[in-house]
Motif scaffolding. Structure first.
Motif, PDB file in Angstrom:
ATOM      1  N   VAL A 110       0.850  -1.196   0.000  1.00  0.00           N
ATOM      2  CA  VAL A 110       0.000   0.000   0.000  1.00  0.00           C
ATOM      3  C   VAL A 110       0.887   1.248   0.000  1.00  0.00           C
ATOM      4  N   ARG A 111       1.890   1.213   0.855  1.00  0.00           N
ATOM      5  CA  ARG A 111       2.792   2.358   0.983  1.00  0.00           C
ATOM      6  C   ARG A 111       3.489   2.665  -0.337  1.00  0.00           C
ATOM      7  N   GLU A 112       3.859   1.602  -1.068  1.00  0.00           N
ATOM      8  CA  GLU A 112       4.620   1.802  -2.296  1.00  0.00           C
ATOM      9  C   GLU A 112       3.757   1.782  -3.543  1.00  0.00           C
ATOM     10  N   GLY A 113       2.443   1.748  -3.355  1.00  0.00           N
ATOM     11  CA  GLY A 113       1.531   1.828  -4.493  1.00  0.00           C
ATOM     12  C   GLY A 113       1.425   0.553  -5.316  1.00  0.00           C
ATOM     13  N   GLU A 114       1.822  -0.563  -4.756  1.00  0.00           N
ATOM     14  CA  GLU A 114       1.692  -1.841  -5.472  1.00  0.00           C
ATOM     15  C   GLU A 114       0.313  -2.442  -5.221  1.00  0.00           C
ATOM     16  N   PRO A 115      -0.150  -3.330  -6.113  1.00  0.00           N
ATOM     17  CA  PRO A 115      -1.498  -3.881  -5.942  1.00  0.00           C
ATOM     18  C   PRO A 115      -1.637  -4.828  -4.748  1.00  0.00           C
ATOM     19  N   ILE A 116      -2.822  -4.780  -4.123  1.00  0.00           N
ATOM     20  CA  ILE A 116      -3.138  -5.746  -3.064  1.00  0.00           C
ATOM     21  C   ILE A 116      -4.403  -6.514  -3.402  1.00  0.00           C
ATOM     22  N   ARG A 117      -4.951  -6.233  -4.579  1.00  0.00           N
ATOM     23  CA  ARG A 117      -6.146  -6.934  -5.034  1.00  0.00           C
ATOM     24  C   ARG A 117      -5.895  -8.443  -5.026  1.00  0.00           C
ATOM     25  N   TYR A 118      -6.871  -9.188  -4.524  1.00  0.00           N
ATOM     26  CA  TYR A 118      -6.847 -10.650  -4.369  1.00  0.00           C
ATOM     27  C   TYR A 118      -5.987 -11.142  -3.196  1.00  0.00           C
TER      28      TYR A 118
END
Ligand code: ATP
Ligand code: MG
Length: 205
Positions: free
Chosen positions: A177-185
């Protein structure tokens, strides 16, 4: 009438900062492998093991856990630790659950192998093991040989449970989240939406 079979209640404790697919798969697998009637998720209040980093407010973690488990009729969430002042200990929670239960219950504490070793470092293993059956889930990256050596795996109240490998951790999700990467799924959709709406995990550590 004879005594009814005790209810088989799984208890899944955690910081749940945030709750993720690894937690949910572990709980569902325990439900299945140990024929549990229900799994109660118990988010911690102020976690005493995680001092030194900011943990999201208990209310946020509680709500995310409710959102994540809402669609499963056998999952529910307890406020027992969220509402308790001061540090929380697994043993006390198990004792309180038993004391306040309306029916005869058999307790199964579900935990990752890593978290189980921590519990036994802090409390007398015999006391802890008298409160519940412990189900230790093997977590990817975890040294199971070390676990076998240090945990009382030969104790009748300890079982090791193999789960489909999911190298997901809350630590990695917060970093994403902090680095803007996906967490979807990696987390349920509703939890992802909640994280965005509340602006969790954006800054700091
Ligand atoms: P953090 O990275 O902040 O420590 P976490 O992912 O380990 O978070 P916790 O809330 O600390 O999550 O874990 C609650 C319980 O779930 C612990 O018993 C932990 O071992 C277990 N657990 C967490 N992730 C997994 C996973 N991917 N597979 C199996 N068990 C897990
Ligand atoms: Mg952890």
């Amino acid at each position: 009438m004879g005594a009814a079979e005790p209810k088989r209640l799984g208890v899944m404790g955690g910081t749940f900062d945030p709750i993720h697919a690894g937690h949910l798969v572990t709980a569902e697998e325990a439900l299945w492998q140990f024929r549990l009637d229900e799994v109660l998720f118990v988010p911690t209040g102020r976690p005493w093991m995680k001092e030194g980093r900011d943990v999201a407010a208990p209310e946020h973690r509680y709500l995310m856990t409710v959102i994540a488990t809402a669609s499963n009729p056998r999952f529910s969430v307890s406020r027992i630790e969220v509402e308790r002042e001061g540090p929380t200990y697994t043993v006390e929670t198990l004792q309180e659950l038993r004391r306040t239960a309306e029916e005869h219950i058999e307790l199964f504490f579900i935990t990752g192998a890593d978290a189980m070793l921590e519990i036994f470092q802090w409390k007398d293993p015999e006391e802890v093991l008298s409160e519940a059956h412990f189900i230790a889930a093997t977590r990817p990256g975890y040294d199971i040989a070390r676990f076998e050596k240090e945990a009382p795996t030969s104790h009748p109240n300890v079982s090791v449970m193999t789960i489909p490998a999911l190298a997901i951790s809350s630590t990695d999700i917060r970093r994403r989240v902090r680095e803007g990467e996906p967490i979807r799924y990696l987390v349920p959709e509703g939890v992802q939406a909640y994280i965005e709406k509340a602006g969790l995990y954006r800054g700091g550590r």
